[in-house]
Design an enzyme around this catalytic site. Sequence first.
Site, mmCIF file in Angstrom:
data_model
loop_
_atom_site.group_PDB
_atom_site.id
_atom_site.type_symbol
_atom_site.label_atom_id
_atom_site.label_comp_id
_atom_site.label_asym_id
_atom_site.label_seq_id
_atom_site.Cartn_x
_atom_site.Cartn_y
_atom_site.Cartn_z
ATOM 1 N N GLU A 144 35.903 50.781 33.578
ATOM 2 C CA GLU A 144 35.990 51.127 34.993
ATOM 3 C C GLU A 144 37.341 51.796 35.238
ATOM 4 O O GLU A 144 38.388 51.194 35.022
ATOM 5 C CB GLU A 144 35.870 49.877 35.855
ATOM 6 C CG GLU A 144 35.953 50.160 37.336
ATOM 7 C CD GLU A 144 35.854 48.912 38.186
ATOM 8 O OE1 GLU A 144 35.401 49.029 39.340
ATOM 9 O OE2 GLU A 144 36.225 47.815 37.698
ATOM 10 N N GLU A 175 31.295 39.294 42.292
ATOM 11 C CA GLU A 175 31.128 40.713 42.613
ATOM 12 C C GLU A 175 32.210 41.430 41.824
ATOM 13 O O GLU A 175 33.389 41.401 42.182
ATOM 14 C CB GLU A 175 31.267 40.949 44.121
ATOM 15 C CG GLU A 175 30.676 42.262 44.584
ATOM 16 C CD GLU A 175 31.605 43.434 44.349
ATOM 17 O OE1 GLU A 175 31.392 44.154 43.334
ATOM 18 O OE2 GLU A 175 32.525 43.623 45.119
ATOM 19 N N LEU A 176 31.807 42.052 40.731
ATOM 20 C CA LEU A 176 32.757 42.565 39.749
ATOM 21 C C LEU A 176 32.798 44.092 39.762
ATOM 22 O O LEU A 176 32.485 44.713 40.773
ATOM 23 C CB LEU A 176 32.409 42.000 38.370
ATOM 24 C CG LEU A 176 32.270 40.470 38.323
ATOM 25 C CD1 LEU A 176 31.862 40.005 36.931
ATOM 26 C CD2 LEU A 176 33.560 39.790 38.769
ATOM 27 N N GLY A 220 36.500 40.902 42.049
ATOM 28 C CA GLY A 220 37.615 41.402 41.248
ATOM 29 C C GLY A 220 37.118 41.920 39.914
ATOM 30 O O GLY A 220 35.970 42.361 39.777
ATOM 31 N N SER A 221 37.975 41.862 38.916
ATOM 32 C CA SER A 221 37.655 42.428 37.610
ATOM 33 C C SER A 221 36.646 41.571 36.870
ATOM 34 O O SER A 221 36.574 40.346 37.064
ATOM 35 C CB SER A 221 38.919 42.568 36.767
ATOM 36 O OG SER A 221 39.343 41.304 36.288
ATOM 37 N N CYS A 226 34.827 49.598 43.519
ATOM 38 C CA CYS A 226 33.931 49.378 42.385
ATOM 39 C C CYS A 226 32.667 50.219 42.470
ATOM 40 O O CYS A 226 31.911 50.283 41.496
ATOM 41 C CB CYS A 226 33.612 47.899 42.222
ATOM 42 S SG CYS A 226 33.226 47.062 43.752
#
Length: 486
Positions: free
Chosen positions: A386, A254-255, A234-235, A292
């Site tokens: 992002e 996992e950003l 996520g963020s 992402c």
Amino acid sequence: MTSTAAAPYAFWLAGRPATGTDSLEVTNPWDGSTVAAVSVPTGEQVEEAVAAAAAAQRDFAATPAHVRAAALDLVARRLGERAEEIARLITAENGKPVKWARGEVGRAVSVFRWAAEEARRFNSGEAQRLDTDPGGVGRLALTRRFCHGPVLGIAPFNFPLNLVAHKVAPALAVGAPIILKPAPATPLSALVLGEILAETSGLPAGAWSVLPVPNDRMAELVADPRLPVISFTGSDTVGHRIKDAVPRKHVTLELGGNAAAVVLADWSSEQDLEWAAARIATFANYQGGQSCISVQRVIADAAVYDALLEKVVTKVRAQVTGDPSDDATDVGPLVDEAAAERVARWVDDAVAKGAKLLTGGDRDGAGYAPTVLAELPGDAILASAEAFGPVLSLHRVNGADEAFAAVNASRYGLQAGVFTHDLQLAFRAHRELEVGGVIVGDAPSYRADQMPYGGVKDSGNGREGVRYAMADYTYERVLVLTGLDL
């Protein structure tokens, strides 16, 4: 699977369907229609699921590899058999064009197939003679991997099936119970996966649960000491908050990212530029830019910049927007109107600060037109944040030094694409770029589900990719045997 307001989708509590006292509504981002209601577990039911996971830990870890592999094989097969149904469900809850949703289901099939194969060969152990020194005569070390304990998997909305698969499949492969929390906006795919998991046999009752709890109740799960491993996608804001809250837990993150596609001077033929432009245009906009590793920045050498820019703009304009259930649609809506409003604000900010809007820039409800910017100033929000929307910017540089420095100037470091034919530059990019993956000859958005995937800097830590996640869920433990005649 069907649902009505009176009979919402059940969730999965320790492998069995259950309902709570409240429900949440899942809406279609394209037209705002109600897709389904989903039952929300009570606090007592969440406690029951966590207790069941903790109780199952020892038995599940001892489950024979062939039993776990057979269960994972069954899931892969059943996902394939129900592929079109599940793809349509992903499109309905997520707004993803159905052609991309079909690809997501296919990838999830692959994830479970890989997990079945890895379950059979993982943890065979490594033997070491210790008599390399006099004090080790007659001793042999055997090193194997063992689970940290039950896993809390927290999945995002943008790949509601495949990123769930990347939490669940590795956990089941190593025998680690998992509590899965799907994104509240897109829980339906995970609940259908629960249906399929319920068809398996040989797994302990507490091996898995799918709990669609609201985000404001996530902190309790994060803090629970019975869940020593947290796998979050996520963020970066939420991910870092989780890691800071539980520093003694094994947390993999996992950003986000603002992935760059670098086009170097030798990538200059008409065919080269057509390929690069097509890949950039597609992967800046697939999933509505809500990936992402979506292309956000194009860093092009001055020798090819003008020709590339023209081709990119042309191909972005050719992206078909509209109803995501239509096979012809390339770009559907964002997950909700608030997400589209945020993207619009950020594009407006860039233009107000001097960026040139070359195409796009229009919002219609939850939809945002594929957008290309040039001359993006450094103080624009999009220069460092992002986008998570269908927006890309082009930047002119002189040579590989400037190009690689521009990639590394970001606080993110997930993946980068480098368009070059020069093998030395490819290896230099691999050595110098501060990212988790370098894709040569293609956009940064390429991912094979068996390869290690993850980032550095604000893009997180740890790796997904089935075998690599299995390693993250486990730790090495050595056994020393003494008095052997070797």
